[in-house]
Design a protein around this motif. Structure first.
Motif, mmCIF file in Angstrom:
data_model
loop_
_atom_site.group_PDB
_atom_site.id
_atom_site.type_symbol
_atom_site.label_atom_id
_atom_site.label_comp_id
_atom_site.label_asym_id
_atom_site.label_seq_id
_atom_site.Cartn_x
_atom_site.Cartn_y
_atom_site.Cartn_z
ATOM 1 N N PRO A 1 84.216 -15.938 -28.964
ATOM 2 C CA PRO A 1 84.877 -15.510 -30.204
ATOM 3 C C PRO A 1 85.091 -13.998 -30.213
ATOM 4 O O PRO A 1 84.324 -13.236 -29.611
ATOM 5 C CB PRO A 1 83.892 -15.944 -31.298
ATOM 6 C CG PRO A 1 82.572 -15.997 -30.608
ATOM 7 C CD PRO A 1 82.855 -16.436 -29.208
ATOM 8 N N VAL A 2 86.135 -13.576 -30.911
ATOM 9 C CA VAL A 2 86.436 -12.148 -31.027
ATOM 10 C C VAL A 2 85.649 -11.578 -32.201
ATOM 11 O O VAL A 2 85.836 -11.990 -33.348
ATOM 12 C CB VAL A 2 87.942 -11.906 -31.231
ATOM 13 C CG1 VAL A 2 88.225 -10.412 -31.420
ATOM 14 C CG2 VAL A 2 88.735 -12.461 -30.056
ATOM 15 N N ASP A 3 84.743 -10.647 -31.915
ATOM 16 C CA ASP A 3 83.919 -10.012 -32.944
ATOM 17 C C ASP A 3 84.522 -8.643 -33.252
ATOM 18 O O ASP A 3 84.219 -7.650 -32.598
ATOM 19 C CB ASP A 3 82.480 -9.876 -32.450
ATOM 20 C CG ASP A 3 81.538 -9.370 -33.542
ATOM 21 O OD1 ASP A 3 82.029 -8.804 -34.536
ATOM 22 O OD2 ASP A 3 80.315 -9.533 -33.378
ATOM 23 N N ASN A 4 85.406 -8.593 -34.262
ATOM 24 C CA ASN A 4 86.090 -7.338 -34.585
ATOM 25 C C ASN A 4 85.136 -6.269 -35.097
ATOM 26 O O ASN A 4 85.362 -5.076 -34.881
ATOM 27 C CB ASN A 4 87.198 -7.581 -35.602
ATOM 28 C CG ASN A 4 88.557 -7.792 -34.939
ATOM 29 O OD1 ASN A 4 88.860 -7.177 -33.921
ATOM 30 N ND2 ASN A 4 89.373 -8.651 -35.520
ATOM 31 N N GLU A 5 84.077 -6.669 -35.769
ATOM 32 C CA GLU A 5 83.120 -5.687 -36.267
ATOM 33 C C GLU A 5 82.440 -4.975 -35.098
ATOM 34 O O GLU A 5 82.319 -3.736 -35.085
ATOM 35 C CB GLU A 5 82.077 -6.369 -37.153
ATOM 36 C CG GLU A 5 81.112 -5.384 -37.797
ATOM 37 C CD GLU A 5 80.160 -6.070 -38.770
ATOM 38 O OE1 GLU A 5 79.174 -5.433 -39.173
ATOM 39 O OE2 GLU A 5 80.406 -7.248 -39.128
ATOM 40 N N ALA A 6 82.021 -5.747 -34.098
ATOM 41 C CA ALA A 6 81.396 -5.154 -32.922
ATOM 42 C C ALA A 6 82.403 -4.342 -32.107
ATOM 43 O O ALA A 6 82.085 -3.274 -31.577
ATOM 44 C CB ALA A 6 80.779 -6.249 -32.057
ATOM 45 N N LEU A 7 83.643 -4.844 -32.026
ATOM 46 C CA LEU A 7 84.682 -4.141 -31.275
ATOM 47 C C LEU A 7 85.002 -2.794 -31.915
ATOM 48 O O LEU A 7 85.181 -1.785 -31.234
ATOM 49 C CB LEU A 7 85.939 -5.007 -31.193
ATOM 50 C CG LEU A 7 87.111 -4.443 -30.387
ATOM 51 C CD1 LEU A 7 86.699 -4.222 -28.938
ATOM 52 C CD2 LEU A 7 88.308 -5.382 -30.483
ATOM 53 N N SER A 8 85.081 -2.785 -33.251
ATOM 54 C CA SER A 8 85.359 -1.541 -33.958
ATOM 55 C C SER A 8 84.247 -0.525 -33.744
ATOM 56 O O SER A 8 84.498 0.665 -33.539
ATOM 57 C CB SER A 8 85.538 -1.818 -35.454
ATOM 58 O OG SER A 8 85.782 -0.630 -36.167
ATOM 59 N N ALA A 9 83.001 -1.005 -33.780
ATOM 60 C CA ALA A 9 81.867 -0.101 -33.562
ATOM 61 C C ALA A 9 81.824 0.407 -32.126
ATOM 62 O O ALA A 9 81.481 1.561 -31.866
ATOM 63 C CB ALA A 9 80.569 -0.825 -33.899
ATOM 64 N N ARG A 10 82.214 -0.441 -31.195
ATOM 65 C CA ARG A 10 82.150 -0.093 -29.772
ATOM 66 C C ARG A 10 83.318 0.787 -29.323
ATOM 67 O O ARG A 10 83.140 1.764 -28.593
ATOM 68 C CB ARG A 10 82.133 -1.370 -28.944
ATOM 69 C CG ARG A 10 82.282 -1.145 -27.436
ATOM 70 C CD ARG A 10 82.294 -2.473 -26.697
ATOM 71 N NE ARG A 10 82.550 -2.290 -25.259
ATOM 72 C CZ ARG A 10 82.544 -3.261 -24.362
ATOM 73 N NH1 ARG A 10 82.284 -4.504 -24.749
ATOM 74 N NH2 ARG A 10 82.792 -3.009 -23.084
ATOM 75 N N ALA A 11 84.538 0.427 -29.769
ATOM 76 C CA ALA A 11 85.727 1.086 -29.226
ATOM 77 C C ALA A 11 86.613 1.744 -30.272
ATOM 78 O O ALA A 11 87.592 2.401 -29.921
ATOM 79 C CB ALA A 11 86.549 0.071 -28.431
ATOM 80 N N GLY A 12 86.312 1.542 -31.558
ATOM 81 C CA GLY A 12 87.132 2.133 -32.604
ATOM 82 C C GLY A 12 88.464 1.450 -32.801
ATOM 83 O O GLY A 12 89.394 2.026 -33.378
ATOM 84 N N VAL A 13 88.603 0.198 -32.322
ATOM 85 C CA VAL A 13 89.836 -0.574 -32.480
ATOM 86 C C VAL A 13 89.480 -1.983 -32.936
ATOM 87 O O VAL A 13 88.313 -2.379 -32.916
ATOM 88 C CB VAL A 13 90.627 -0.647 -31.156
ATOM 89 C CG1 VAL A 13 90.988 0.750 -30.661
ATOM 90 C CG2 VAL A 13 89.843 -1.398 -30.081
ATOM 91 N N TRP A 14 90.485 -2.739 -33.328
ATOM 92 C CA TRP A 14 90.251 -4.133 -33.698
ATOM 93 C C TRP A 14 91.493 -4.955 -33.389
ATOM 94 O O TRP A 14 92.612 -4.442 -33.377
ATOM 95 C CB TRP A 14 89.864 -4.273 -35.170
ATOM 96 C CG TRP A 14 90.842 -3.671 -36.141
ATOM 97 C CD1 TRP A 14 91.836 -4.296 -36.823
ATOM 98 C CD2 TRP A 14 90.906 -2.290 -36.540
ATOM 99 N NE1 TRP A 14 92.519 -3.413 -37.607
ATOM 100 C CE2 TRP A 14 91.962 -2.178 -37.456
ATOM 101 C CE3 TRP A 14 90.165 -1.147 -36.207
ATOM 102 C CZ2 TRP A 14 92.312 -0.954 -38.046
ATOM 103 C CZ3 TRP A 14 90.516 0.061 -36.792
ATOM 104 C CH2 TRP A 14 91.561 0.154 -37.701
ATOM 105 N N VAL A 15 91.274 -6.244 -33.113
ATOM 106 C CA VAL A 15 92.364 -7.158 -32.783
ATOM 107 C C VAL A 15 92.896 -7.761 -34.081
ATOM 108 O O VAL A 15 92.132 -8.331 -34.861
ATOM 109 C CB VAL A 15 91.883 -8.279 -31.838
ATOM 110 C CG1 VAL A 15 93.054 -9.183 -31.458
ATOM 111 C CG2 VAL A 15 91.243 -7.686 -30.582
ATOM 112 N N VAL A 16 94.213 -7.624 -34.298
ATOM 113 C CA VAL A 16 94.782 -8.123 -35.556
ATOM 114 C C VAL A 16 95.551 -9.425 -35.383
ATOM 115 O O VAL A 16 95.755 -10.155 -36.346
ATOM 116 C CB VAL A 16 95.702 -7.058 -36.191
ATOM 117 C CG1 VAL A 16 94.905 -5.830 -36.569
ATOM 118 C CG2 VAL A 16 96.836 -6.669 -35.254
#
Length: 227
Positions: A176-191
């Motif tokens: 699954p795509v974890d946007n919260e973790a992605l934002s914290a890790r890379a400063g981006v999110w998948v929309v």
């Protein structure tokens, strides 16, 4: 106001807006006018160069040869009755400014104008043009971000915010795509994601593969690093 005739383009998603006048049928103006017409918008194209008008008229709803800096000519064409007018003149600063001033004096409520330089854009803004665009600069920025080959497409929405289209990196595939973790890790999110050929929003059930495509949003520097 000019009366419009002719069928709307078929098999195109309709852009549901009132008729638009495009003043200046150079590369930018003609391309914009034809695209609007192809999407069902009634377009009046105007240029002082009869050759440019002749080249475009078969693909527009209506076209006219006129000096766009001449207030009387604009009034005869009913330009003041349009809700939206696009000023595509960029190469002649004087003609651009005089035409923009005339459009504002006519009370056109939504004027879009092309600028070829930062100074040109500043002057148009100062005299009250509602929207100023710089297509060459914007295209240059887009291509610069695409040259690395990591992105399939790029769009900038603000000075430091944009979106990219790309294949998902390995760590986003399978689970699954974890946007919260992605934002914290890379400063981006998948929309959004294109899975099995269909675009769909990201949910807890979304599973990505290397063949899919994703739209990622974030600051430009973060997007470059993510890519």
């Amino acid at each position: 106001m000019v009366r419009f005739f002719g069928p709307s383009a078929k098999n195109r998603a309709k852009i549901n807006i009132p008729p638009v006048a495009v003043l200046g049928l150079g590369r930018f103006g003609s391309s914009l006018a034809k695209e609007l017409t192809a999407h069902g918008v009634e377009v009046l194209g105007v240029d002082a160069d009869a050759r440019l008008v002749e080249q475009c008229k078969s693909e527009l709803t209506d076209a006219a040869v006129a000096d766009t800096t001449d207030m009387d000519a604009l009034q005869q064409l009913g330009i003041g009755d349009f809700d939206r007018v696009v000023l595509g003149i960029g190469s002649s600063l004087e003609s651009s400014i005089l035409t923009a001033s005339a459009l504002l004096e006519l009370g056109v409520p939504d004027v879009w104008a092309k600028a070829d330089s930062k100074a040109h854009a500043r002057i148009l803004t100062q005299i009250g043009v509602h929207h100023v665009v710089r297509p060459e600069r914007d295209t240059g920025r887009r291509v610069a971000h695409l040259l690395g080959g990591r992105f399939q497409d790029f769009a900038e929405f603000d000075e430091d915010f944009g979106m990219i289209k790309m294949h998902p990196p390995a760590f986003l595939q399978g689970g699954p795509v974890d946007n919260e973790a992605l934002s914290a890790r890379a400063g981006v999110w998948v929309v959004q994601a294109r899975v099995n050929g269909d675009w769909q929003p990201i949910t807890s059930d979304t599973r990505l593969s290397s063949e899919d495509l994703i739209i990622v949003a974030g600051e430009l520097s973060a997007l470059e690093k993510f890519g």
